[in-house]
Design a protein around this motif. Sequence first.
Motif, short mmCIF file in Angstrom:
data_model
loop_
_atom_site.label_atom_id
_atom_site.label_comp_id
_atom_site.label_asym_id
_atom_site.label_seq_id
_atom_site.Cartn_x
_atom_site.Cartn_y
_atom_site.Cartn_z
N ARG A 30 -6.96 29.39 -15.48
CA ARG A 30 -6.23 29.28 -14.21
C ARG A 30 -6.86 30.16 -13.13
O ARG A 30 -6.96 29.76 -11.98
N ALA A 31 -7.28 31.36 -13.51
CA ALA A 31 -7.94 32.25 -12.56
C ALA A 31 -9.27 31.66 -12.11
O ALA A 31 -9.63 31.75 -10.93
N ARG A 36 -10.47 33.03 -8.57
CA ARG A 36 -10.11 34.45 -8.57
C ARG A 36 -10.74 35.20 -9.74
O ARG A 36 -10.50 36.40 -9.90
N LEU A 37 -11.54 34.51 -10.56
CA LEU A 37 -12.19 35.15 -11.70
C LEU A 37 -13.56 35.65 -11.27
O LEU A 37 -14.46 34.87 -10.97
#
Length: 92
Positions: A30-31, A36-37
């Motif tokens: 999901r990240a 956002r990873l």
Amino acid sequence: MTTALIALGWALAYLYGFWLLYVLIMGFYRAWLAKRLTRVALVLASPALLIGYLVDLIANWTLATLLFWQWPQRPLELVTERLSRYINTPTA
């Protein structure tokens, strides 16, 4: 009797660990989808991803084979792929 209980205990512990890895890896996924990873986080997550993949393969060749009473169709098929195949296969 005790051997069966020990085997059941190991199977339940394995499934619990499998579930924990699934939740962890889906969080990473999901990240990654949300961009956002970071690269550092991806490098740090890589061992968990590799272990999760191996645990999934082992589960597909052992527990899922016993549960569904059918061998995997491909050597590297994962449990999720097997379940998706079952859902998408029409019944007669």
